[in-house]
Design a protein around this motif. Structure first.
Motif, PDB file in Angstrom:
ATOM      1  N   SER A 220       0.834  -1.204   0.000  1.00 19.54           N
ATOM      2  CA  SER A 220       0.000   0.000   0.000  1.00 19.54           C
ATOM      3  C   SER A 220       0.869   1.255   0.000  1.00 19.54           C
ATOM      4  O   SER A 220       0.608   2.220  -0.740  1.00 19.54           O
ATOM      5  CB  SER A 220      -0.921  -0.001   1.226  1.00 19.54           C
ATOM      6  N   ARG A 221       1.886   1.249   0.810  1.00 24.34           N
ATOM      7  CA  ARG A 221       2.776   2.413   0.872  1.00 24.34           C
ATOM      8  C   ARG A 221       3.439   2.673  -0.474  1.00 24.34           C
ATOM      9  O   ARG A 221       3.575   3.830  -0.900  1.00 24.34           O
ATOM     10  CB  ARG A 221       3.826   2.201   1.956  1.00 24.34           C
ATOM     11  N   ALA A 222       3.867   1.610  -1.145  1.00 22.69           N
ATOM     12  CA  ALA A 222       4.527   1.778  -2.438  1.00 22.69           C
ATOM     13  C   ALA A 222       3.576   2.359  -3.474  1.00 22.69           C
ATOM     14  O   ALA A 222       3.949   3.261  -4.239  1.00 22.69           O
ATOM     15  CB  ALA A 222       5.078   0.432  -2.916  1.00 22.69           C
ATOM     16  N   LEU A 223       2.339   1.855  -3.499  1.00 23.29           N
ATOM     17  CA  LEU A 223       1.379   2.367  -4.475  1.00 23.29           C
ATOM     18  C   LEU A 223       1.050   3.827  -4.205  1.00 23.29           C
ATOM     19  O   LEU A 223       0.988   4.648  -5.133  1.00 23.29           O
ATOM     20  CB  LEU A 223       0.110   1.520  -4.448  1.00 23.29           C
ATOM     21  N   ASN A 224       0.810   4.161  -2.955  1.00 24.45           N
ATOM     22  CA  ASN A 224       0.469   5.544  -2.610  1.00 24.45           C
ATOM     23  C   ASN A 224       1.621   6.500  -2.899  1.00 24.45           C
ATOM     24  O   ASN A 224       1.394   7.666  -3.255  1.00 24.45           O
ATOM     25  CB  ASN A 224       0.067   5.633  -1.145  1.00 24.45           C
ATOM     26  N   ALA A 225       2.835   6.028  -2.757  1.00 28.07           N
ATOM     27  CA  ALA A 225       3.995   6.905  -2.927  1.00 28.07           C
ATOM     28  C   ALA A 225       4.441   7.050  -4.373  1.00 28.07           C
ATOM     29  O   ALA A 225       4.975   8.103  -4.750  1.00 28.07           O
ATOM     30  CB  ALA A 225       5.156   6.382  -2.082  1.00 28.07           C
ATOM     31  N   ARG A 226       4.228   6.019  -5.196  1.00 27.48           N
ATOM     32  CA  ARG A 226       4.913   5.998  -6.485  1.00 27.48           C
ATOM     33  C   ARG A 226       4.010   6.054  -7.715  1.00 27.48           C
ATOM     34  O   ARG A 226       4.489   6.401  -8.797  1.00 27.48           O
ATOM     35  CB  ARG A 226       5.809   4.755  -6.561  1.00 27.48           C
ATOM     36  N   LEU A 227       2.731   5.722  -7.599  1.00 26.14           N
ATOM     37  CA  LEU A 227       1.861   5.787  -8.781  1.00 26.14           C
ATOM     38  C   LEU A 227       1.739   7.220  -9.278  1.00 26.14           C
ATOM     39  O   LEU A 227       1.628   8.165  -8.493  1.00 26.14           O
ATOM     40  CB  LEU A 227       0.466   5.249  -8.457  1.00 26.14           C
ATOM     41  N   SER A 228       1.712   7.377 -10.598  1.00 28.23           N
ATOM     42  CA  SER A 228       1.537   8.699 -11.190  1.00 28.23           C
ATOM     43  C   SER A 228       0.083   8.989 -11.549  1.00 28.23           C
ATOM     44  O   SER A 228      -0.237  10.096 -11.964  1.00 28.23           O
ATOM     45  CB  SER A 228       2.405   8.824 -12.453  1.00 28.23           C
TER      46      SER A 228
END
Length: 269
Positions: A220-228
């Motif tokens: 979840s953290r990765a998606l929230n931080a990195r998706l454009s």
């Protein structure tokens, strides 16, 4: 040192139980437009975990392609003969079929299936209207994953991750073991995907179980931080574990994903 279980021969799963699904579009139910949905199961699983969702989508008039990933739906030993590139190729083939036959395509997936849908969005976002993922795996807090490149040569498999389901009596019919060569390939694929998450600009609807014993909060953290994507929403499922598509929140997933698909595939005004 005690060597973990090396695995006895396992009875194959019933081919009819784990069969892929392919249905044509019914544009009379979707405003005259032909809409395709790619439905993807996860690691060590099979279409059983996604069939209710796929059938719901088909009943709404969507063309559905739900492939069985290589190495899945047979014996867990078969999974150690394939890897991430094989699964990506399978998803791409299903996407290409839908794209050739329909006006718009959306990809939906569970766990590793969600990761594969996100991989597709990073590579072929121009031909996707959107992505809906349930407990997608793109990262992990587990430290033992670092040992997989070595451990995979020593131990074929470890205890499985199937049936993390809160609802009594539900069964995804997944493998009882986690094959380590396949797992190592999967986690390497996740690392590549994390680097490419900024390439994803299509709409993304993300369902996450509040209590998940397979995929941790790092994804979840990765998606929230990195998706454009400018159209990204995370929704928390309070009454399901990892395999939420077979759990108490499944009706909510079906209804809200259908609303999402209808919105992102609507004809331009």
């Amino acid at each position: 040192m005690r060597i973990p279980f090396r695995g006895a021969p396992a009875a194959p799963l019933d081919p009819a139980l784990v069969a892929p699904m392919s249905t044509p579009a019914r544009p009379e139910l979707t405003g005259g437009r032909r809409i395709g949905v790619l439905v993807q199961h996860g690691f060590t699983g099979n279409p059983v975990s996604m069939r209710p969702w796929a059938e719901d989508l088909a009943s709404r008039g969507y063309a559905v392609e739900m492939p069985l990933l290589p190495g899945h739906g047979t014996r867990w030993q078969d999974l150690n003969r394939v890897g991430w590139s094989d699964w990506v190729a399978t998803v791409e083939a299903a996407h290409d079929k839908l794209a050739a036959e329909n006006d718009a395509v959306v990809a939906v997936g569970l766990s590793m299936g969600g990761a594969l849908c996100l991989r597709l969005a990073a590579d072929r976002g121009e031909s996707l209207a959107g992505v809906c993922v349930v407990n997608p795996a793109v990262d992990t807090l587990r430290k033992d994953v670092r040992a997989l490149p070595v451990l995979k040569h020593l131990v074929p498999a470890m205890p499985g991750i199937a049936n993390d389901i809160k609802k009594p009596g539900a069964d995804e019919h997944g493998y009882p073991m986690t094959p380590l060569k396949a797992a190592a390939s999967m986690f390497a694929g996740y690392a590549e995907l994390r680097r490419d998450l900024p390439r994803i600009t299509v709409p993304v609807l993300f369902f996450r179980s509040a209590e998940d014993h397979v995929v941790d909060i790092s994804s979840s953290r990765a998606l929230n931080a990195r998706l454009s994507s400018k159209d990204f929403e995370e929704r928390v499922l309070e009454d399901s574990y990892h395999v939420a598509t077979l759990d108490h929140d499944a009706p909510r997933i079906f209804a809200e994903s259908a609303e999402f698909i209808e919105r992102v595939t609507a004809a331009p005004k």
